[in-house]
Enzyme design. Structure first.
Site, mmCIF file in Angstrom:
data_model
loop_
_atom_site.group_PDB
_atom_site.id
_atom_site.type_symbol
_atom_site.label_atom_id
_atom_site.label_comp_id
_atom_site.label_asym_id
_atom_site.label_seq_id
_atom_site.Cartn_x
_atom_site.Cartn_y
_atom_site.Cartn_z
ATOM 1 C CG LEU A 26 7.208 5.418 2.834
ATOM 2 C CD1 LEU A 26 6.091 4.525 2.310
ATOM 3 C CD2 LEU A 26 7.249 6.747 1.859
ATOM 4 C CG ASP B 129 9.365 12.404 9.089
ATOM 5 O OD1 ASP B 129 9.693 13.176 8.201
ATOM 6 O OD2 ASP B 129 9.732 11.373 9.050
#
Ligand code: PMV
Length: 289
Positions: A76, A123
């Site tokens: 995540l 990311d």
């Protein structure tokens, strides 16, 4: 003292294929990491290699406190969120004057260094800017915001992104005639998803196809398959692995009325369910304290 937070992310479509120039679609989520930085004269105890590198790159000494809503090593983007929030807080506390773009770039360099060259800019970019981002090669494009209610299922099987990327690379060298068409098919799914962002039913179907292709690439895991099947049976439009696979998380796109039952089905499989949606802010300043 300065406190900044930055969001985590999920890959909606195209992970792994994005490493080989096919398009990928990532989305910032509302779950965040919050970092407080306070000036300090003497060097403190190092908390994480990411924070250590942030302090070194910015040339400062500081105490750093981290609070996270993101599970780590689950795909995540928690390390990118920690890095971006730390850089943004240092930037603020020490008046360094970096732009958001520069924070994202520095964050990427730090992630690459700590992860020994194995990090894409996805990311840190998504965490810095928020939103839905299309990645193609070195190009990154923010798409108009959309309402995508997701349920994230964390299998709690820890995964290692670099090992999974390496594994796909090895298979591709060994069996180019098999692996390249799978990567092409994932690229085609992402391309189609870009045209269907308004239609959650079609997006769900495309997520299912993307999941099957990731399984075919060899990055599946029985725990993830179980969660994906449970989410679909509980009424999700579709579900897939998110990120590198081999453990970590899956995502399900669910109609509002089914979100609770999808989360329940995920928890029944001994996994953590996180209901989330799009974050459009990226890194943001928080009240101190
Ligand atoms: O596991 P995550 O969330 O770091 O995602 C990895 C995504 C890959 O496409 C497999 C690698 C990359 O750098 O894009």
């Amino acid at each position: 003292m300065a406190t900044w937070s930055a969001p985590g992310k999920v890959f909606l479509f195209g992970e792994h294929a994005v490493v080989y120039g096919r398009p990928g679609l990532a989305m910032a989520i509302q779950h965040r990491v919050s970092v407080t930085v306070r000036k300090k004269r003497s060097p403190g105890r190092v908390k994480s290699p990411y924070i250590n590198e942030c302090l070194g790159a910015m040339g400062v000494r500081a105490t750093v406190y981290v609070r996270s809503q993101l599970p780590s090593s689950s795909g995540l983007g928690s390390s990118a969120a920690v890095t971006v929030a730390t850089l943004a807080a240092i930037n603020d506390e020490f008046g360094k004057g970096l732009t958001r773009e520069e924070v994202a770039q520095k964050g990427y360099e730090i992630e690459r260094k700590v992860q020994k060259g194995r990090a894409s800019a996805t990311d840190t970019y998504v965490s810095s800017f928020g939103g839905v981002v299309l990645i193609r090669g070195t190009e990154k494009k923010r798409l108009p915001p959309m309402n995508l209610p997701l349920v994230v299922g964390n299998s709690r099987v820890s995964h290692n992104t670099s090992l999974m990327v390496e594994k796909v690379g090895r298979e591709r060298e060994r069996h180019p005639g098999i692996v390249n068409p799978i990567l092409d098919a994932i690229g085609a799914v992402t391309q189609e998803a870009l045209l269907q962002l308004h239609d959650p039913r079609v997006l769900g179907m495309l997520m299912n196809t993307n999941h099957a292709l990731l399984d075919a690439l060899g990055v599946g895991h029985p725990a993830l398959t179980r969660l994906v099947l449970a989410a679909r049976a509980a009424g999700a439009f579709g579900a897939k692995i998110t990120g590198a696979g081999g453990g970590g998380c899956m995502i399900a796109l669910a109609p509002s009325r089914a979100k609770g039952s999808v989360a329940g089905a995920i928890r029944t499989c001994d996994a953590q369910a996180i209901m989330t949606t799009l974050d459009t802010e990226g890194a943001r300043k928080e009240k101190d304290g």
